[in-house]
Design a protein around this motif. Sequence first.
Motif, PDB file in Angstrom:
ATOM      1  N   CYS A 292       1.756 -11.821   0.992  1.00  0.00           N
ATOM      2  CA  CYS A 292       0.093 -11.627   2.015  1.00  0.00           C
ATOM      3  C   CYS A 292      -0.266 -10.369   0.675  1.00  0.00           C
ATOM      4  N   ASN A 293       0.337 -10.462  -0.272  1.00  0.00           N
ATOM      5  CA  ASN A 293      -0.583  -9.219  -1.464  1.00  0.00           C
ATOM      6  C   ASN A 293       0.297  -9.264  -2.359  1.00  0.00           C
ATOM      7  N   GLY A 294      -0.177  -8.611  -3.164  1.00  0.00           N
ATOM      8  CA  GLY A 294       0.795  -8.111  -4.943  1.00  0.00           C
ATOM      9  C   GLY A 294       2.043  -7.108  -4.799  1.00  0.00           C
TER      10      GLY A 294
ATOM     11  N   ALA B 246       4.559  -8.655  -2.663  1.00  0.00           N
ATOM     12  CA  ALA B 246       5.472  -9.322  -4.087  1.00  0.00           C
ATOM     13  C   ALA B 246       6.418  -8.759  -4.863  1.00  0.00           C
ATOM     14  N   ILE B 247       5.845  -6.564  -4.750  1.00  0.00           N
ATOM     15  CA  ILE B 247       7.040  -6.456  -6.237  1.00  0.00           C
ATOM     16  C   ILE B 247       8.069  -6.540  -5.159  1.00  0.00           C
ATOM     17  N   GLU B 248       7.879  -5.761  -3.590  1.00  0.00           N
ATOM     18  CA  GLU B 248       9.080  -5.201  -3.056  1.00  0.00           C
ATOM     19  C   GLU B 248      10.254  -6.255  -2.964  1.00  0.00           C
TER      20      GLU B 248
ATOM     21  N   MET C  21      -0.163  -0.234  -7.348  1.00  0.00           N
ATOM     22  CA  MET C  21       0.276  -0.735  -6.672  1.00  0.00           C
ATOM     23  C   MET C  21       1.969  -1.326  -7.287  1.00  0.00           C
ATOM     24  N   THR C  22       2.175  -0.874  -8.607  1.00  0.00           N
ATOM     25  CA  THR C  22       3.711  -0.454  -8.798  1.00  0.00           C
ATOM     26  C   THR C  22       4.571  -0.117  -8.640  1.00  0.00           C
ATOM     27  N   ILE C  23       4.609   1.097  -8.514  1.00  0.00           N
ATOM     28  CA  ILE C  23       5.318   2.040  -7.538  1.00  0.00           C
ATOM     29  C   ILE C  23       5.805   2.421  -6.226  1.00  0.00           C
TER      30      ILE C  23
ATOM     31  N   GLU D  12       8.256  -8.260 -14.324  1.00  0.00           N
ATOM     32  CA  GLU D  12       6.798  -8.864 -14.557  1.00  0.00           C
ATOM     33  C   GLU D  12       5.867  -8.170 -13.332  1.00  0.00           C
ATOM     34  N   ASP D  13       4.785  -7.738 -13.748  1.00  0.00           N
ATOM     35  CA  ASP D  13       4.038  -7.307 -12.423  1.00  0.00           C
ATOM     36  C   ASP D  13       2.943  -8.157 -13.336  1.00  0.00           C
ATOM     37  N   CYS D  14       2.060  -9.671 -12.531  1.00  0.00           N
ATOM     38  CA  CYS D  14       1.532 -10.136 -14.063  1.00  0.00           C
ATOM     39  C   CYS D  14      -0.193 -10.507 -13.251  1.00  0.00           C
ATOM     40  N   ALA D  15      -0.017  -9.286 -12.207  1.00  0.00           N
ATOM     41  CA  ALA D  15      -1.424  -9.657 -11.759  1.00  0.00           C
ATOM     42  C   ALA D  15      -2.903  -9.371 -12.379  1.00  0.00           C
ATOM     43  N   HIS D  16      -2.947  -9.263 -14.182  1.00  0.00           N
ATOM     44  CA  HIS D  16      -3.709  -9.046 -14.372  1.00  0.00           C
ATOM     45  C   HIS D  16      -3.667  -9.999 -15.035  1.00  0.00           C
TER      46      HIS D  16
ATOM     47  N   THR E 285      -3.392 -11.291  -6.273  1.00  0.00           N
ATOM     48  CA  THR E 285      -4.929 -13.347  -6.529  1.00  0.00           C
ATOM     49  C   THR E 285      -5.630 -11.773  -4.637  1.00  0.00           C
ATOM     50  N   HIS E 286      -6.198 -10.636  -5.086  1.00  0.00           N
ATOM     51  CA  HIS E 286      -6.976 -10.143  -4.417  1.00  0.00           C
ATOM     52  C   HIS E 286      -8.080 -10.510  -5.447  1.00  0.00           C
ATOM     53  N   GLU E 287      -9.106  -9.943  -4.637  1.00  0.00           N
ATOM     54  CA  GLU E 287     -10.856  -9.761  -5.009  1.00  0.00           C
ATOM     55  C   GLU E 287     -10.440 -10.322  -6.442  1.00  0.00           C
TER      56      GLU E 287
ATOM     57  N   GLY F 219      -8.758 -12.833  -2.197  1.00  0.00           N
ATOM     58  CA  GLY F 219      -9.083 -12.068  -1.475  1.00  0.00           C
ATOM     59  C   GLY F 219      -8.459 -11.393  -1.170  1.00  0.00           C
ATOM     60  N   GLU F 220      -7.349 -11.463  -0.263  1.00  0.00           N
ATOM     61  CA  GLU F 220      -6.065 -10.484   0.356  1.00  0.00           C
ATOM     62  C   GLU F 220      -4.362 -12.163  -0.469  1.00  0.00           C
ATOM     63  N   GLY F 221      -3.803 -11.372  -1.384  1.00  0.00           N
ATOM     64  CA  GLY F 221      -2.363 -12.616  -1.175  1.00  0.00           C
ATOM     65  C   GLY F 221      -1.950 -12.250  -2.917  1.00  0.00           C
TER      66      GLY F 221
END
Length: 374
Positions: free
Chosen positions: A57-59, A62-64, A87-89, A156-160, A182-184, A191-193
Amino acid sequence: MANKAYQNLHINFDQSDYNAVLASFNTTSFSGKSPVIGEYESVIANYFGSQHALACCNGTVAIELALRGLGIKPGSRVALPPTAPIMTILPIITAGCVPVFCDVSALSFSPDLVHLQTLHREQPIAALIVVPMWGYPLEMRAVVETCRALDIRLVEDCAHAFGTQSDGQYLGTFGDVSCFSTHERKMVSTGEGGFCLTNDESVYERMLSWQQHGLKPASRTSQYLLGEDIGTNYKLPPLCAALGINQFSRLDRKLAERRERVAKMRKALAAIPTICEFPRHQHAEVNGYAMVYYHLNGSSVAQGERMLTQGVMSDTTRYRYKPLYHEPAFTQYASACPNAEHIIDTIFTVPCHEGLDDGDIDYIVSVVNDNFQC
Ligand SMILES: *Cc1c(COP(=O)(O)O)cnc(C)c1O
């Protein structure tokens, strides 16, 4: 111009996105277990060539999920760069682990591997999270080798970093688990994801179990049972998955359109002698999430604020970029990371999304030029 701030945000749905969502309304299955979720996960896994993709449901979660899937126990030390966002910590802390700040290399978002080794000697590091900010390529092969040698799990936190390659392969294909948002604001937007990638079946099973109320594949009956283990609910709604499938089909075109703007911007900004583009590992191309420049003569904070009054918003100004350990909630984890501090003080970002035309690019370049005169 000043009331229309150019920034690193371009929400652009087209008719094919609307059609995909409408077509996914399903009166027999409309939960996070709808078949459209599996279809989306196949699209993701195929794009990256990974064995398993798990949509969630969000990035941040996903890390957790990555940490829980890798079996990182509460109390374990998890290293991350101070250049990462909140969001990474947060998921390190919600998973019960202890964040440890590992510096980045000079003018790079790659971890300083000497610092990592020092931290690991002091007390073992269980996992390292790398964060390729603004989609800039990292030195991934060296990171993988060091993590292997020290028995550190790599996330890897590849959000970007959708579509960026390093050492000849996509970011997101090096880690034991890779996490995307996959945030906006991200390049595939629902949207969120978010989602996780892994090639390890047992890690995938543990992430899935935690995501779906402790669901276990029952060993004998091949039926799924609840109540044998704990977990929570981090499933993605099916409407988002339907949108995600269509967004992935548009990703390569989006990357190409952004890279055209990157090329124009790079050419124009090269004429300004006081700034320099942030180095890219082996000159691999960026994905156009945003361009990163640094000021050769010191801080860029005041310039970022002035640029904003002229309608150009650097991400560093937008979220008052600072080393993560300077945020009140995380000062207890502080440790000196001089390379990160230098980067954070001197860089700024420039938008290069597909919504910008040549006139927009000229305007953005003129504002940067105004603010970084010798
Ligand atoms: C967006 C982002 C995330 C996750 O954010 P969500 O809003 O929870 O999807 C994680 N890491 C980075 C670097 C991000 O930019």
